[in-house]
Design a protein around this motif. Sequence first.
Motif, short mmCIF file in Angstrom:
data_model
loop_
_atom_site.label_atom_id
_atom_site.label_comp_id
_atom_site.label_asym_id
_atom_site.label_seq_id
_atom_site.Cartn_x
_atom_site.Cartn_y
_atom_site.Cartn_z
N ALA A 156 0.84 -1.19 0.00
CA ALA A 156 0.00 0.00 0.00
C ALA A 156 0.88 1.24 0.00
N THR A 157 0.32 2.34 -0.45
CA THR A 157 1.05 3.59 -0.50
C THR A 157 0.10 4.75 -0.24
N VAL A 158 0.66 5.92 0.04
CA VAL A 158 -0.13 7.14 0.20
C VAL A 158 0.12 8.02 -1.02
N ARG A 159 -0.80 8.92 -1.29
CA ARG A 159 -0.65 9.82 -2.44
C ARG A 159 0.09 11.07 -2.01
N GLY A 160 1.08 11.44 -2.80
CA GLY A 160 1.83 12.64 -2.49
C GLY A 160 2.84 12.96 -3.56
N VAL A 161 3.60 14.01 -3.32
CA VAL A 161 4.60 14.49 -4.26
C VAL A 161 5.90 14.71 -3.49
N ALA A 162 7.02 14.27 -4.06
CA ALA A 162 8.34 14.51 -3.45
C ALA A 162 8.92 15.79 -4.02
N LEU A 163 9.25 16.74 -3.14
CA LEU A 163 9.77 18.04 -3.54
C LEU A 163 11.25 18.15 -3.16
N CYS A 164 12.05 18.67 -4.08
CA CYS A 164 13.50 18.78 -3.87
C CYS A 164 13.82 19.66 -2.66
N ARG A 165 14.75 19.17 -1.85
CA ARG A 165 15.23 19.92 -0.70
C ARG A 165 16.72 20.17 -0.80
N CYS A 166 17.41 19.43 -1.67
CA CYS A 166 18.87 19.55 -1.76
C CYS A 166 19.31 20.63 -2.75
N GLY A 167 18.44 21.01 -3.68
CA GLY A 167 18.77 22.02 -4.67
C GLY A 167 19.42 21.48 -5.93
#
Length: 72
Positions: free
Chosen positions: A38-49
């Motif tokens: 199972a998984t959740v819905r979301g978006v991974a946003l860059c934090r390292c630049g």
Amino acid sequence: MDSKPKIAFSPNGPYYLMHDTRATPVPNLRRASGDPCATVRGVALCRCGASKNKPFCDGMHVAICFDGTLKH
């Protein structure tokens, strides 16, 4: 769906904008035990630049050995 999005982060990785924090089964994907994944819905946003696909994470934090701890 949850009423408000939530933000989480991986210690040395991206921010996660979670749209729906309820885990839902992934079709045709099972664990070795036979239980559904199972998984959740979301978006991974860059934090390292370093992402070449900003504002989204493309995994470059691993290649550059990003350290997400605050340093003063």
